[in-house]
Design a protein around this motif. Structure first.
Motif, PDB file in Angstrom:
ATOM      1  N   HIS A  61       4.160   3.743 -14.471  1.00 32.28           N
ATOM      2  CA  HIS A  61       2.664   4.433 -13.660  1.00 32.28           C
ATOM      3  C   HIS A  61       3.382   5.227 -12.711  1.00 32.28           C
ATOM      4  O   HIS A  61       4.433   5.743 -12.207  1.00 32.28           O
ATOM      5  N   LEU A  62       2.299   6.365 -12.342  1.00 31.16           N
ATOM      6  CA  LEU A  62       2.659   7.021 -11.307  1.00 31.16           C
ATOM      7  C   LEU A  62       1.605   6.599 -10.058  1.00 31.16           C
ATOM      8  O   LEU A  62       0.551   7.117 -10.086  1.00 31.16           O
ATOM      9  N   GLY A  63       2.352   6.517  -9.099  1.00 29.05           N
ATOM     10  CA  GLY A  63       1.895   5.855  -7.742  1.00 29.05           C
ATOM     11  C   GLY A  63       1.428   7.327  -6.891  1.00 29.05           C
ATOM     12  O   GLY A  63       0.690   8.900  -7.519  1.00 29.05           O
ATOM     13  N   TYR A  64       0.009   6.595  -6.646  1.00 30.67           N
ATOM     14  CA  TYR A  64      -0.885   7.967  -5.661  1.00 30.67           C
ATOM     15  C   TYR A  64      -0.884   7.194  -4.177  1.00 30.67           C
ATOM     16  O   TYR A  64      -0.937   6.167  -4.091  1.00 30.67           O
ATOM     17  N   ASP A  65      -1.292   7.815  -3.172  1.00 26.84           N
ATOM     18  CA  ASP A  65      -2.094   7.590  -1.624  1.00 26.84           C
ATOM     19  C   ASP A  65      -2.996   6.979  -1.461  1.00 26.84           C
ATOM     20  O   ASP A  65      -4.125   7.057  -2.484  1.00 26.84           O
TER      21      ASP A  65
ATOM     22  N   LEU B  16      -4.055   6.417  10.155  1.00 25.05           N
ATOM     23  CA  LEU B  16      -4.962   6.659  10.904  1.00 25.05           C
ATOM     24  C   LEU B  16      -5.861   6.023   9.982  1.00 25.05           C
ATOM     25  O   LEU B  16      -6.737   5.600   9.549  1.00 25.05           O
ATOM     26  N   ARG B  17      -5.806   7.714   9.311  1.00 20.88           N
ATOM     27  CA  ARG B  17      -6.770   7.052   7.204  1.00 20.88           C
ATOM     28  C   ARG B  17      -6.668   5.524   6.923  1.00 20.88           C
ATOM     29  O   ARG B  17      -7.984   5.490   5.953  1.00 20.88           O
ATOM     30  N   LEU B  18      -5.781   4.322   6.915  1.00 19.53           N
ATOM     31  CA  LEU B  18      -6.173   2.976   6.484  1.00 19.53           C
ATOM     32  C   LEU B  18      -6.906   2.349   7.870  1.00 19.53           C
ATOM     33  O   LEU B  18      -6.792   1.175   7.249  1.00 19.53           O
ATOM     34  N   GLY B  19      -7.132   2.692   8.859  1.00 15.85           N
ATOM     35  CA  GLY B  19      -7.338   2.338  10.072  1.00 15.85           C
ATOM     36  C   GLY B  19      -6.612   1.093  10.664  1.00 15.85           C
ATOM     37  O   GLY B  19      -6.214  -0.371  11.114  1.00 15.85           O
ATOM     38  N   VAL B  20      -4.756   1.234  10.398  1.00 14.46           N
ATOM     39  CA  VAL B  20      -3.567   0.554  10.615  1.00 14.46           C
ATOM     40  C   VAL B  20      -3.804   0.314  12.417  1.00 14.46           C
ATOM     41  O   VAL B  20      -3.593   1.466  13.093  1.00 14.46           O
ATOM     42  N   LYS B  21      -4.051  -1.404  12.696  1.00 17.20           N
ATOM     43  CA  LYS B  21      -3.882  -1.329  14.190  1.00 17.20           C
ATOM     44  C   LYS B  21      -2.830  -2.332  14.434  1.00 17.20           C
ATOM     45  O   LYS B  21      -2.160  -2.484  15.974  1.00 17.20           O
ATOM     46  N   LYS B  22      -2.117  -2.577  13.315  1.00 16.48           N
ATOM     47  CA  LYS B  22      -0.763  -3.588  13.766  1.00 16.48           C
ATOM     48  C   LYS B  22       0.397  -3.660  13.160  1.00 16.48           C
ATOM     49  O   LYS B  22       0.030  -2.755  11.659  1.00 16.48           O
ATOM     50  N   VAL B  23       1.213  -2.853  13.345  1.00 14.80           N
ATOM     51  CA  VAL B  23       3.063  -2.892  12.478  1.00 14.80           C
ATOM     52  C   VAL B  23       4.007  -3.279  13.382  1.00 14.80           C
ATOM     53  O   VAL B  23       4.156  -3.103  14.492  1.00 14.80           O
TER      54      VAL B  23
ATOM     55  N   THR C  90       1.177  -1.195  -0.020  1.00  8.08           N
ATOM     56  CA  THR C  90       0.187   0.109  -0.698  1.00  8.08           C
ATOM     57  C   THR C  90       1.074   0.980  -0.042  1.00  8.08           C
ATOM     58  O   THR C  90       2.375   1.206   0.922  1.00  8.08           O
ATOM     59  N   PHE C  91       0.593   2.135  -0.815  1.00 11.29           N
ATOM     60  CA  PHE C  91       1.426   3.002  -1.065  1.00 11.29           C
ATOM     61  C   PHE C  91       0.412   4.421   0.127  1.00 11.29           C
ATOM     62  O   PHE C  91      -0.152   4.799   0.378  1.00 11.29           O
ATOM     63  N   LEU C  92       1.323   4.768   1.444  1.00 10.94           N
ATOM     64  CA  LEU C  92       0.898   5.638   2.274  1.00 10.94           C
ATOM     65  C   LEU C  92       1.340   7.314   1.661  1.00 10.94           C
ATOM     66  O   LEU C  92       0.384   7.738   2.058  1.00 10.94           O
ATOM     67  N   GLY C  93       1.780   7.542   1.069  1.00  7.65           N
ATOM     68  CA  GLY C  93       2.300   8.242   0.656  1.00  7.65           C
ATOM     69  C   GLY C  93       3.115   8.169  -1.046  1.00  7.65           C
ATOM     70  O   GLY C  93       4.655   7.886  -0.702  1.00  7.65           O
ATOM     71  N   THR C  94       2.794   9.821  -1.589  1.00  9.44           N
ATOM     72  CA  THR C  94       3.439   9.720  -2.221  1.00  9.44           C
ATOM     73  C   THR C  94       4.189  10.733  -2.710  1.00  9.44           C
ATOM     74  O   THR C  94       4.745  11.577  -3.990  1.00  9.44           O
ATOM     75  N   GLY C  95       4.494  12.110  -2.409  1.00  5.34           N
ATOM     76  CA  GLY C  95       4.610  13.669  -2.063  1.00  5.34           C
ATOM     77  C   GLY C  95       5.935  13.295  -1.368  1.00  5.34           C
ATOM     78  O   GLY C  95       6.884  12.383  -1.040  1.00  5.34           O
ATOM     79  N   THR C  96       6.328  14.643  -1.387  1.00  4.38           N
ATOM     80  CA  THR C  96       7.420  14.948  -1.457  1.00  4.38           C
ATOM     81  C   THR C  96       7.795  16.427  -0.311  1.00  4.38           C
ATOM     82  O   THR C  96       6.368  16.765   0.189  1.00  4.38           O
ATOM     83  N   SER C  97       8.510  17.145   0.377  1.00  2.00           N
ATOM     84  CA  SER C  97       7.871  17.944   1.443  1.00  2.00           C
ATOM     85  C   SER C  97       7.271  19.169   0.837  1.00  2.00           C
ATOM     86  O   SER C  97       7.105  20.060   0.726  1.00  2.00           O
ATOM     87  N   SER C  98       8.160  18.978  -0.537  1.00  2.00           N
ATOM     88  CA  SER C  98       7.934  20.082  -1.766  1.00  2.00           C
ATOM     89  C   SER C  98       6.365  19.598  -2.678  1.00  2.00           C
ATOM     90  O   SER C  98       6.042  20.642  -3.700  1.00  2.00           O
ATOM     91  N   GLY C  99       6.205  18.886  -2.267  1.00  2.00           N
ATOM     92  CA  GLY C  99       5.079  17.538  -3.072  1.00  2.00           C
ATOM     93  C   GLY C  99       3.757  17.547  -2.565  1.00  2.00           C
ATOM     94  O   GLY C  99       2.340  17.219  -3.160  1.00  2.00           O
ATOM     95  N   VAL C 100       3.434  18.049  -0.917  1.00  4.24           N
ATOM     96  CA  VAL C 100       2.463  17.176  -0.286  1.00  4.24           C
ATOM     97  C   VAL C 100       1.108  18.651  -0.262  1.00  4.24           C
ATOM     98  O   VAL C 100       2.103  19.789  -0.986  1.00  4.24           O
ATOM     99  N   PRO C 101       0.386  19.123   0.355  1.00  4.73           N
ATOM    100  CA  PRO C 101      -0.676  20.246  -0.297  1.00  4.73           C
ATOM    101  C   PRO C 101      -0.120  21.219   0.859  1.00  4.73           C
ATOM    102  O   PRO C 101       0.634  20.730   2.011  1.00  4.73           O
ATOM    103  N   MET C 102       0.306  22.388   0.043  1.00  6.38           N
ATOM    104  CA  MET C 102       1.125  23.898   1.731  1.00  6.38           C
ATOM    105  C   MET C 102      -0.026  24.986   1.430  1.00  6.38           C
ATOM    106  O   MET C 102      -1.096  25.770   0.350  1.00  6.38           O
ATOM    107  N   ILE C 103      -0.196  25.537   2.384  1.00  8.43           N
ATOM    108  CA  ILE C 103      -1.238  26.793   2.779  1.00  8.43           C
ATOM    109  C   ILE C 103      -0.861  27.340   1.900  1.00  8.43           C
ATOM    110  O   ILE C 103       0.614  28.199   1.973  1.00  8.43           O
ATOM    111  N   GLY C 104      -1.819  27.914   1.996  1.00  9.14           N
ATOM    112  CA  GLY C 104      -1.255  29.069   1.029  1.00  9.14           C
ATOM    113  C   GLY C 104      -0.919  28.970  -0.584  1.00  9.14           C
ATOM    114  O   GLY C 104      -1.490  30.091  -1.853  1.00  9.14           O
ATOM    115  N   CYS C 105      -1.093  27.547  -1.283  1.00  8.02           N
ATOM    116  CA  CYS C 105      -0.324  27.541  -2.644  1.00  8.02           C
ATOM    117  C   CYS C 105      -1.304  26.958  -3.423  1.00  8.02           C
ATOM    118  O   CYS C 105      -3.058  26.670  -3.326  1.00  8.02           O
TER     119      CYS C 105
END
Length: 255
Positions: free
Chosen positions: A245-249, A62-69, A6-21
């Motif tokens: 392909h491009l991955g996605y969360d 949290l968004r995947l409801g993971v209870k065990k790692v 499962t792709f938990l995230g596919t962005g970077t620190s310059s690729g996540v949603p940014m305030i005011g962007c």
């Protein structure tokens, strides 16, 4: 054993949603453009392994409801890959045991420095409980899962990619030596960083990532660690060769 990735995230620190962007990625209504920082979860019927604990680790769980790692494996010590480690304390509480963490000496040094309170001789109640396992380039096993490290270069920093049977995961790289490429060959699926279209000092750009996949003759590949500069999912996906392909969360692959 059969794997679920499962792709938990596919962005970077310059690729996540940014305030005011107001760029085309941040204003996109396509959920595939809503990228948290890069991480994956590898599961079998009995074992759950997370690769990297990003600053978004808590929300990713949290968004995947993971209870065990069962274990966490680290690629390298940059903050966008380790900063969420403190939140393993929730799994300590639920599962009543320390978190098994696997990393190389460079990352171990950073973890001991940044999360010093978890490794103190006198621990404050409630701090994360972590059992560190130092790894090299030698294959290692977590329960029934065998993992082969792949040494790649992030400019001058050594970074570990990982091969899980037919699946290979590599992030934060811009050079791979020939002997390490041999470890990747024969994979059914490869995940690789592709930061943007313009050349970058320490990451593969889009053309370089495509060329590497084709050189290694991996039949199916997904790109991750995507910055806003690469563009929207739909626009970039339309330009990619067959099998790439491009991955996605939230994307799930089964091997």
């Amino acid at each position: 054993p059969p794997l679920k990735i499962t792709f938990l995230g596919t962005g970077t620190s310059s690729g996540v949603p940014m305030i005011g962007c107001e760029c085309e990625v941040c204003t996109s209504t396509d959920p595939r453009d809503n990228r948290l920082r890069s991480s994956i979860m590898v599961e079998t019927a009995d074992t759950t392994i997370v690769v990297d604990t990003t600053p978004d680790f808590r929300y990713q769980m949290l968004r995947l409801g993971v209870k065990k790692v069962d274990a966490i494996i680290f690629t390298h010590p940059h903050k966008d890959h380790i900063a969420g480690l403190d939140d393993v304390r929730a799994f300590n509480y639920i599962n009543k045991k320390p978190m098994e963490v696997y990393c190389n000496y460079l990352t171990e040094e950073a973890l001991r420095r940044d999360f010093y309170y978890a490794f103190s001789d006198t621990k404050y109640p409630g701090v994360p409980e972590i059992n560190l396992n130092t790894i090299t380039e030698a294959p290692f096993t977590i329960n029934e899962v065998t993992i082969e490290p792949i040494l790649v270069w992030h400019l001058k920093m050594p970074v570990l990619g990982f091969r899980f049977g037919p699946f290979t995961y590599i992030t934060d790289a811009n050079f791979i030596e020939e002997d390490q490429k041999e470890k990747i060959k024969g994979s059914n699926v490869m995940v690789l960083n592709a930061l943007r279209k313009e050349k970058h000092i320490s990451h593969y750009n889009l053309d370089e990532a495509i060329a590497l996949v084709q050189e290694l003759q991996v039949p199916e590949a997904y790109f991750t660690h995507i910055s806003h500069q690469l563009g929207t999912h739909a626009s970039v996906a339309a330009e990619l060769p067959a099998g790439i392909h491009l991955g996605y969360d939230g994307l799930v692959l089964k091997q």
